[in-house]
Design a protein around this motif. Structure first.
Motif, PDB file in Angstrom:
ATOM      1  N   GLU A 142       0.856  -1.186   0.000  1.00 33.54           N
ATOM      2  CA  GLU A 142       0.000   0.000   0.000  1.00 33.54           C
ATOM      3  C   GLU A 142       0.892   1.236   0.000  1.00 33.54           C
ATOM      4  O   GLU A 142       1.786   1.358   0.835  1.00 33.54           O
TER       5      GLU A 142
ATOM      6  N   ASN B 186      -4.769   1.935 -12.937  1.00 30.23           N
ATOM      7  CA  ASN B 186      -5.386   0.615 -12.895  1.00 30.23           C
ATOM      8  C   ASN B 186      -5.192  -0.129 -14.206  1.00 30.23           C
ATOM      9  O   ASN B 186      -5.119   0.480 -15.275  1.00 30.23           O
TER      10      ASN B 186
ATOM     11  N   ARG C 259      -4.796  -1.881  -7.802  1.00 34.24           N
ATOM     12  CA  ARG C 259      -5.842  -0.853  -7.863  1.00 34.24           C
ATOM     13  C   ARG C 259      -5.314   0.482  -7.353  1.00 34.24           C
ATOM     14  O   ARG C 259      -4.335   0.529  -6.604  1.00 34.24           O
ATOM     15  N   THR C 260      -5.980   1.557  -7.775  1.00 35.57           N
ATOM     16  CA  THR C 260      -5.679   2.889  -7.254  1.00 35.57           C
ATOM     17  C   THR C 260      -6.947   3.525  -6.708  1.00 35.57           C
ATOM     18  O   THR C 260      -8.052   3.222  -7.162  1.00 35.57           O
ATOM     19  N   ARG C 261      -6.763   4.407  -5.724  1.00 36.52           N
ATOM     20  CA  ARG C 261      -7.863   5.184  -5.164  1.00 36.52           C
ATOM     21  C   ARG C 261      -7.396   6.630  -5.063  1.00 36.52           C
ATOM     22  O   ARG C 261      -6.383   6.909  -4.433  1.00 36.52           O
ATOM     23  N   SER C 262      -8.126   7.530  -5.685  1.00 36.23           N
ATOM     24  CA  SER C 262      -7.721   8.934  -5.688  1.00 36.23           C
ATOM     25  C   SER C 262      -8.760   9.794  -4.992  1.00 36.23           C
ATOM     26  O   SER C 262      -9.948   9.477  -4.979  1.00 36.23           O
ATOM     27  N   ASN C 263      -8.285  10.890  -4.420  1.00 38.04           N
ATOM     28  CA  ASN C 263      -9.154  11.861  -3.772  1.00 38.04           C
ATOM     29  C   ASN C 263      -8.752  13.248  -4.264  1.00 38.04           C
ATOM     30  O   ASN C 263      -7.646  13.715  -3.996  1.00 38.04           O
TER      31      ASN C 263
ATOM     32  N   ILE D 188      -3.514  10.114  -3.394  1.00 33.78           N
ATOM     33  CA  ILE D 188      -3.586   8.954  -4.264  1.00 33.78           C
ATOM     34  C   ILE D 188      -3.076   7.754  -3.478  1.00 33.78           C
ATOM     35  O   ILE D 188      -2.092   7.866  -2.730  1.00 33.78           O
ATOM     36  N   GLN D 189      -3.747   6.609  -3.626  1.00 36.34           N
ATOM     37  CA  GLN D 189      -3.314   5.390  -2.956  1.00 36.34           C
ATOM     38  C   GLN D 189      -3.225   4.257  -3.965  1.00 36.34           C
ATOM     39  O   GLN D 189      -4.153   4.022  -4.739  1.00 36.34           O
ATOM     40  N   TRP D 190      -2.092   3.587  -3.984  1.00 38.47           N
ATOM     41  CA  TRP D 190      -1.915   2.381  -4.781  1.00 38.47           C
ATOM     42  C   TRP D 190      -2.000   1.175  -3.855  1.00 38.47           C
ATOM     43  O   TRP D 190      -1.412   1.169  -2.761  1.00 38.47           O
TER      44      TRP D 190
END
Length: 214
Positions: free
Chosen positions: A80, A97, A131-135, A146-148
């Motif tokens: 992470e 992604n 996966r990635t999660r962005s804010n 951003i989180q990978w």
């Protein structure tokens, strides 16, 4: 006869289920990862377009995460990477992604007119489920982020997410003129045992770094 066969089937199947679900572990349950199992390097580059714009500056960050554990029987199992950008107004990132993850992020000219050398080198990217999660909510605590997330199991495939090192890039990070780049990076790497019948985590470590990077 039916009752006897049913009992025999349960006796045979139960250990197999326990192994495949990691209830019974065939390898180590815990290992000594060594004194510095993660090496995190962060490079920052100021975009050339910053010199020609009186309102904004542009930056890029390249992260390199190295597997430095002394435990040879385990390999990276999950990863992470969280990057917070408290004063950013917009940014891009790679890898994104999907497979494959190799992307070119160097831009000598483009919609924002920035160019970065840090994206020119080839990425070393994680395998497995990625996966990635962005804010992009600038009002969020900590600002944009951003989180990978990479996990070394995808379906029935069990593979280490990497062996030696992986890379991540944020580019086109726009900040108000003269404020400098603010960044906070948190990396959690988990190591796992990989056997012929199962793979499971055995230890993890978290490291963090903030600007200015040294």
């Amino acid at each position: 006869m039916i009752l006897v066969l049913t009992i025999a089937a349960v006796v045979v199947v139960s250990p197999i289920v326990a192994i495949t679900t990691d209830l019974i572990r065939l390898g180590p349950t815990q290992v000594d990862l060594g004194p510095h199992p993660i090496l995190l390097a962060a490079e920052v580059e100021r975009g050339s377009a910053s010199d020609n714009n009186p309102e904004y500056d542009w930056y890029a960050i390249r992260l390199s995460i190295q597997n430095n554990t002394t435990a040879r029987e385990v390999h990276p199992y999950s990863l992470e990477v969280l990057v917070r950008l408290p004063n950013a107004l917009v940014f891009n990132w790679a890898p994104a992604n999907g497979h494959p993850f190799y992307q070119t992020v160097t831009r000598e000219d483009g919609p924002r007119g920035f160019g970065f050398a840090l994206g020119a080198a080839e990425f070393r990217v994680p395998a497995g489920d990625f996966r990635t999660r962005s804010n992009f909510n600038i009002s969020s605590p900590g600002g944009m982020s951003i989180q990978w997330v990479a996990i070394g199991e995808e379906g029935l495939n069990r593979v280490p997410i990497f062996e030696n090192a992986v890379d991540f890039v944020l580019y086109g990070i726009q900040v108000p003129e003269g404020t400098g780049l603010e960044a906070q990076i948190v990396v959690t790497l988990t190591w796992g045992y990989y056997g012929p019948l199962q793979a499971y985590p055995v230890g993890s470590q978290t490291v963090s770094v903030s600007t200015p990077f040294t």
